[in-house]
Design an enzyme around this catalytic site. Structure first.
Site, PDB file in Angstrom:
ATOM      1  N   CYS A  27      80.955   8.053 -27.090  1.00  0.00           N
ATOM      2  CA  CYS A  27      81.735   7.856 -28.305  1.00  0.00           C
ATOM      3  C   CYS A  27      83.018   7.131 -27.910  1.00  0.00           C
ATOM      4  O   CYS A  27      83.020   6.344 -26.959  1.00  0.00           O
ATOM      5  CB  CYS A  27      82.012   9.186 -28.999  1.00  0.00           C
ATOM      6  SG  CYS A  27      82.816  10.406 -27.934  1.00  0.00           S
ATOM      7  N   HIS A 559      96.140  27.262   4.228  1.00  0.00           N
ATOM      8  CA  HIS A 559      94.915  27.292   3.417  1.00  0.00           C
ATOM      9  C   HIS A 559      93.840  28.035   4.196  1.00  0.00           C
ATOM     10  O   HIS A 559      93.302  27.531   5.183  1.00  0.00           O
ATOM     11  CB  HIS A 559      94.461  25.861   3.106  1.00  0.00           C
ATOM     12  CG  HIS A 559      93.451  25.771   1.996  1.00  0.00           C
ATOM     13  ND1 HIS A 559      92.150  26.162   2.134  1.00  0.00           N
ATOM     14  CD2 HIS A 559      93.575  25.318   0.726  1.00  0.00           C
ATOM     15  CE1 HIS A 559      91.500  25.959   1.002  1.00  0.00           C
ATOM     16  NE2 HIS A 559      92.349  25.448   0.125  1.00  0.00           N
TER      17      HIS A 559
END
Length: 639
Positions: A27, A559
């Site tokens: 779209c 981390h």
């Protein structure tokens, strides 16, 4: 291929590859995939991919929101996909409403742009007729404009015949053939009625049938039902007709059966259904127009987000194609301007340079009715501005219905929709009302979003895309402002283990140094300690990563593991909170290394100086292994 080749390849890969794609449409802002198995798509990866705004799953479609340039991306995606091999054994997905929305969007999306263009041309013709007087209305120029505007609506069933037949899995050109029979002028110009009057009128082998006075031109429901039946019949005939004659006998028998059946049964029945549904919607509007406008105006953006607005659009097209003005979509007209006003408030109020930069194109596209970049990138993650625009949309929707604004033809979006409110006689009263209402919407959206405020995005440590997305969606933490690095500083090892170069990290983002310089520790313990005196700058709810800022200004990311964010906090325990002050050696995070490995994740710990550009040099240890508290990294600030 075009300039989006790399993005196209990545999108196809993360939706499960070419073999997982049944169909693709687009779209104004979205690639709409029909996937064979949506569980094979890597939604989190796609959401965090550069060039992708977000991902929506609704109506049986896997929607990848791209933005205003989606058509260019679609071309490269089509090249990557090549010729698709749909799985014909895959049935409809979702509940009946989802299937209905998917069907309608698949049929009308491809022709919505030319429908809007035709409506705008009719609006331009009305303006010129009003401005230039009756002489222009009788001119050949007026006739040409009229042909451009009315031609598509007159032959609308042929366009729908193509898209609907394709949607139902049949041969699109056979759908056009069936549709062309319905709009055949010989049945509606009076000659057929006169020619067959003595024989009792139109009939097929003696079975009488009638055609609406205006014919089936500009109708919608009859051709959708006819192509649904035709596609089913075509598939059944393909199973029983020999391959040697299938090429021409399948379409021959499909048309031979479908067209007469449409004239005799399908067409008349679907016209009755169409009239009934139209009357029901009109009754809802008439019952309380103001309430109808408020509800639709408030919920329109939510409907668009999930593709549910397609349930209403066909009925507006039906009315307009029959020359009837409609207020069905009127309440949605100013909603995009309310959203745009909220974006402007965020843009002017935020202290975050990145958010301010992202708000500019979102604001511009909103003026033209394309609000996905604004919704997904700016207002929805901050919640309050989004709901502010919905509240304003409720008021403008109610006011628009109170003013009696109607659509007289299809139009564009945003500022291009004004031509749709011009009457066939050229009266621009409702178009002016729409302009004033849009101005009020953008002003009110701005004012309300500014007054109720929002949680501003403060500068954060540089994180992986998946982690950054958590922050952007409100699921991650906010951070304190960075400090200016101060002279040379020693960073101590937060955990014992083997030291390896950052280039050998198991994640490319770390290994390529995209987040900064540092190193990796293969831990031999299960407890991370503070490597300096400072503050907890970032602590994720998943506890797999922590960002610290030292008293001297060094920003450090620890981390724990690779992709361990997916464990959602399992096997991790935090001993500190967001913004806590820590001293060297304080306990930060404990983790169960054995269980993390059993779950299939690496436990290596990248340790990164995330404000690397602020330093003249960053020197990692040369020791092959360290104990907690050993010298690990030396930072040397800029002169």
């Amino acid at each position: 291929m075009g300039k989006y080749e790399e993005l196209a390849k990545n999108i196809v890969k993360e939706v499960g590859g070419k073999e997982n794609v049944n169909d693709l449409t687009n779209c104004i802002t979205r690639l709409r995939f029909k996937l064979k198995d949506e569980s094979k798509a890597n939604t989190d990866v796609l959401k965090n991919m550069d060039g992708v705004v977000t991902v929506m799953q609704a109506g049986g479609q896997y929607q990848v929101v791209i933005g205003n340039h989606v058509s260019d991306v679609r071309k490269d995606v089509d090249t990557v996909l090549g010729v698709l091999e749909p799985d014909t054994n895959v049935g409809p997905k979702g509940n009946l409403f989802d299937q209905f929305v998917d069907m309608i969007s698949g049929i009308f999306q491809p022709i919505l742009a030319p429908l809007s263009a035709a409506g705008m041309l009719k609006g331009v013709n009305a303006i010129l007729a009003f401005a230039l007087g009756s002489g222009f209305s009788a001119s050949p120029t007026y006739a040409v404009f009229n042909a451009m505007g009315d031609g598509l609506f007159l032959l609308l069933p042929i366009f729908i015949g193509y898209t609907a037949m394709k949607k139902f899995g049949g041969s699109p050109f056979l759908g056009m053939m069936i549709a062309s029979s319905l709009v055949y002028t010989g049945f509606i110009d009076g000659s057929a009625t006169a020619l067959f009057a003595e024989g009792g009128g139109l009939n097929f082998f003696g079975i009488p049938f009638s055609i609406p006075v205006a014919g089936y031109g500009s109708t919608v429901m009859p051709i959708i039902a006819a192509t649904a039946f035709g596609a089913f019949l075509e598939k059944q005939l393909s199973k029983i007709i020999p391959d040697v004659v299938k090429l021409f006998l399948v379409p021959f028998f499909t048309a031979l059966i479908t067209v007469p059946l449409t004239f005799l049964v399908i067409g008349p029945v679907m016209n009755i259904v169409s009239d009934g549904l139209g009357s029901a919607l009109l009754a809802v509007q008439t019952f309380n127009p103001i309430l109808f406008g408020a509800i639709l105006g408030f919920s329109w953006q939510v409907l668009v987000m999930f593709g549910m607005h397609w349930a209403l659009i066909p009925f507006a097209i039906i009315a307009l194609s029959q020359g009837q003005p409609t207020a069905l979509l009127t309440p949605s007209g100013s909603v995009s301007f309310a959203q745009t006003g909220a974006v402007l408030a965020v843009m002017l109020k935020t202290k975050n340079a990145k958010l301010k930069e992202l708000s500019i194109p979102a604001f511009i596209s909103g003026l033209f009715g394309v609000t996905e970049p604004a919704i997904y990138g700016i207002t929805l993650p901050r919640k309050k501005p989004f709901w502010a625009s919905c509240i304003v949309g409720a008021f403008t929707g109610a006011i628009s219905m109170g003013l009696g604004i109607k659509g007289y033809q299809m139009g564009g979006l945003g500022i291009f929709r004004y031509t749709s409110s011009i009457t066939p006689e050229g009266d621009m009263k409702y178009a002016i009302y729409s302009m004033l209402l849009d101005l009020a919407a953008i002003t009110a959206g701005f004012a309300l979003a500014w007054m109720i405020g929002f949680k501003d995005d403060e500068p954060t440590l540089q994180l992986s895309k998946e982690e950054a997305k958590l922050v952007a969606t409100g699921k991650g933490p906010k951070t304190q402002l960075s400090k200016t690095p101060n002279h040379e500083e020693e960073i101590f090892a937060p955990i014992a283990g083997k030291v390896t170069p950052l280039s050998e990290a198991g994640d490319a983002v770390f290994a390529e140094g995209l987040m900064g310089k540092g190193l990796v520790i293969e831990p031999t313990e299960d407890l991370v300690l503070a490597p300096f005196d400072g503050t907890v700058m970032t602590l994720f709810p998943t506890k797999h990563a922590i960002g610290l800022i030292s008293d001297n200004g060094t920003e450090l990311l620890i981390h724990i593991g690779i992709d361990t964010v997916q464990l959602d906090g399992k096997y991790f325990e935090a001993f500190v909170e967001q913004n806590a002050t820590v001293k060297k050696g304080d306990k930060l995070i404990a983790f169960d290394q054995a269980e993390i490995k059993k779950a299939g994740y690496k436990t290596e710990i990248p340790i990164i100086i995330t404000n690397t550009p602020d330093y003249h040099d960053i020197i990692p240890t040369t020791q092959p292994s360290v104990k907690a508290g050993d010298d690990l990294i030396t930072t040397i600030a800029q002169a």
